[in-house]
Design a protein around this motif. Sequence first.
Motif, PDB file in Angstrom:
ATOM      1  N   VAL A 195       0.833  -1.205   0.000  1.00  0.00           N
ATOM      2  CA  VAL A 195       0.000   0.000   0.000  1.00  0.00           C
ATOM      3  C   VAL A 195       0.866   1.252   0.000  1.00  0.00           C
ATOM      4  O   VAL A 195       0.585   2.224  -0.711  1.00  0.00           O
ATOM      5  CB  VAL A 195      -0.973   0.000   1.201  1.00  0.00           C
ATOM      6  N   THR A 196       1.947   1.247   0.782  1.00  0.00           N
ATOM      7  CA  THR A 196       2.869   2.391   0.784  1.00  0.00           C
ATOM      8  C   THR A 196       3.473   2.590  -0.601  1.00  0.00           C
ATOM      9  O   THR A 196       3.533   3.711  -1.122  1.00  0.00           O
ATOM     10  CB  THR A 196       3.990   2.180   1.815  1.00  0.00           C
ATOM     11  N   TYR A 197       3.916   1.490  -1.204  1.00  0.00           N
ATOM     12  CA  TYR A 197       4.478   1.561  -2.563  1.00  0.00           C
ATOM     13  C   TYR A 197       3.436   2.107  -3.538  1.00  0.00           C
ATOM     14  O   TYR A 197       3.739   2.984  -4.366  1.00  0.00           O
ATOM     15  CB  TYR A 197       4.919   0.158  -2.987  1.00  0.00           C
ATOM     16  N   ASP A 198       2.221   1.584  -3.444  1.00  0.00           N
ATOM     17  CA  ASP A 198       1.146   2.002  -4.340  1.00  0.00           C
ATOM     18  C   ASP A 198       0.853   3.488  -4.212  1.00  0.00           C
ATOM     19  O   ASP A 198       0.691   4.205  -5.209  1.00  0.00           O
ATOM     20  CB  ASP A 198      -0.110   1.185  -4.011  1.00  0.00           C
ATOM     21  N   LEU A 199       0.777   3.977  -2.987  1.00  0.00           N
ATOM     22  CA  LEU A 199       0.466   5.390  -2.753  1.00  0.00           C
ATOM     23  C   LEU A 199       1.589   6.306  -3.241  1.00  0.00           C
ATOM     24  O   LEU A 199       1.337   7.362  -3.835  1.00  0.00           O
ATOM     25  CB  LEU A 199       0.200   5.628  -1.262  1.00  0.00           C
ATOM     26  N   ILE A 200       2.839   5.908  -2.976  1.00  0.00           N
ATOM     27  CA  ILE A 200       3.979   6.714  -3.417  1.00  0.00           C
ATOM     28  C   ILE A 200       4.037   6.765  -4.940  1.00  0.00           C
ATOM     29  O   ILE A 200       4.271   7.815  -5.543  1.00  0.00           O
ATOM     30  CB  ILE A 200       5.294   6.164  -2.834  1.00  0.00           C
ATOM     31  N   LYS A 201       3.816   5.604  -5.591  1.00  0.00           N
ATOM     32  CA  LYS A 201       3.831   5.566  -7.055  1.00  0.00           C
ATOM     33  C   LYS A 201       2.722   6.437  -7.630  1.00  0.00           C
ATOM     34  O   LYS A 201       2.924   7.177  -8.602  1.00  0.00           O
ATOM     35  CB  LYS A 201       3.675   4.125  -7.539  1.00  0.00           C
ATOM     36  N   ASP A 202       1.551   6.375  -7.007  1.00  0.00           N
ATOM     37  CA  ASP A 202       0.422   7.195  -7.442  1.00  0.00           C
ATOM     38  C   ASP A 202       0.774   8.677  -7.353  1.00  0.00           C
ATOM     39  O   ASP A 202       0.499   9.457  -8.264  1.00  0.00           O
ATOM     40  CB  ASP A 202      -0.792   6.879  -6.568  1.00  0.00           C
ATOM     41  N   ALA A 203       1.401   9.071  -6.244  1.00  0.00           N
ATOM     42  CA  ALA A 203       1.771  10.470  -6.048  1.00  0.00           C
ATOM     43  C   ALA A 203       2.816  10.917  -7.068  1.00  0.00           C
ATOM     44  O   ALA A 203       2.756  12.036  -7.604  1.00  0.00           O
ATOM     45  CB  ALA A 203       2.304  10.667  -4.625  1.00  0.00           C
ATOM     46  N   LEU A 204       3.789  10.056  -7.356  1.00  0.00           N
ATOM     47  CA  LEU A 204       4.825  10.397  -8.333  1.00  0.00           C
ATOM     48  C   LEU A 204       4.237  10.583  -9.729  1.00  0.00           C
ATOM     49  O   LEU A 204       4.618  11.503 -10.466  1.00  0.00           O
ATOM     50  CB  LEU A 204       5.895   9.300  -8.367  1.00  0.00           C
ATOM     51  N   LEU A 205       3.295   9.728 -10.100  1.00  0.00           N
ATOM     52  CA  LEU A 205       2.676   9.845 -11.414  1.00  0.00           C
ATOM     53  C   LEU A 205       1.795  11.089 -11.517  1.00  0.00           C
ATOM     54  O   LEU A 205       1.797  11.775 -12.538  1.00  0.00           O
ATOM     55  CB  LEU A 205       1.849   8.590 -11.704  1.00  0.00           C
ATOM     56  N   LYS A 206       1.073  11.395 -10.441  1.00  0.00           N
ATOM     57  CA  LYS A 206       0.222  12.585 -10.463  1.00  0.00           C
ATOM     58  C   LYS A 206       1.036  13.874 -10.507  1.00  0.00           C
ATOM     59  O   LYS A 206       0.601  14.886 -11.033  1.00  0.00           O
ATOM     60  CB  LYS A 206      -0.693  12.587  -9.235  1.00  0.00           C
ATOM     61  N   ALA A 207       2.251  13.811  -9.932  1.00  0.00           N
ATOM     62  CA  ALA A 207       3.131  14.980  -9.947  1.00  0.00           C
ATOM     63  C   ALA A 207       3.968  15.045 -11.218  1.00  0.00           C
ATOM     64  O   ALA A 207       4.827  15.915 -11.356  1.00  0.00           O
ATOM     65  CB  ALA A 207       4.052  14.939  -8.732  1.00  0.00           C
ATOM     66  N   ASN A 208       3.711  14.106 -12.160  1.00  0.00           N
ATOM     67  CA  ASN A 208       4.439  14.044 -13.429  1.00  0.00           C
ATOM     68  C   ASN A 208       5.946  13.863 -13.255  1.00  0.00           C
ATOM     69  O   ASN A 208       6.730  14.289 -14.100  1.00  0.00           O
ATOM     70  CB  ASN A 208       4.172  15.306 -14.267  1.00  0.00           C
ATOM     71  N   LEU A 209       6.328  13.256 -12.130  1.00  0.00           N
ATOM     72  CA  LEU A 209       7.748  12.945 -11.931  1.00  0.00           C
ATOM     73  C   LEU A 209       8.131  11.654 -12.634  1.00  0.00           C
ATOM     74  O   LEU A 209       9.305  11.395 -12.887  1.00  0.00           O
ATOM     75  CB  LEU A 209       8.045  12.814 -10.429  1.00  0.00           C
TER      76      LEU A 209
END
Length: 225
Positions: A195-209
């Motif tokens: 879940v931590t991995y999923d949330l961090i990946k989601d945040a990175l994609l939304k921030a266009n990183l």
Amino acid sequence: MVGFKATDVPPTATVKFLGAGTAACIADLITFPLDTAKVRLQIQGERQGPMQAAASVKYRGVLGTILTMVRTEGPRSLYNGLVAGLQRQMSFASVRIGLYDSVKQFYTKGSEHAGIGSRLLAGSTTGALAVAVAQPTDVVKVRFQAQARAGGGQRYQSTVDAYKTIARKEGFRGLWKGTAPNIARNAIVNCAELVTYDLIKDALLKANLMTGSCRPSSVWVPGTW
């Protein structure tokens, strides 16, 4: 799927299932001696009183345990139970990691947007299910790791023999000893990891990183890159 390149096609649940198990097996091959040393340290002195245990400490530290095992039992002793360990990873990691996205989509009813609750449910479900499936392999693996080669007093002669012996002497339920605490532990671990991995990946994609380049469109499906 027509017109998609090979890299544009998202991995299927089967590919994720097999990929997770294979990756875990490779990791297990590398780290197995450390796991064996951990087991030996954990069981050291279990059949002795406090005074006897303190006076007859055989293993000291991770490196000391590994060197002692190599000296007294040979290098192969570090891989006692490897077959059961690989069986465990292929069944355990495949379920807890490989099926995470599929279970998450089940809880969200196919929605592309998964909330924290759905992710936690998916993580705890696959973590618990993985233990329920793989517990016999874990029991056999630990029994082999705890079994010293020196002295010729081996209790189990092979992995298949270990399964049969435990089932015959301790009952079929003996292969599932320790299931309840293991389910609790791995449900929490799976939530913390995936879940931590999923949330961090989601945040990175939304921030266009990062970009989900494996998708043919700009819409990102949680759980895929």
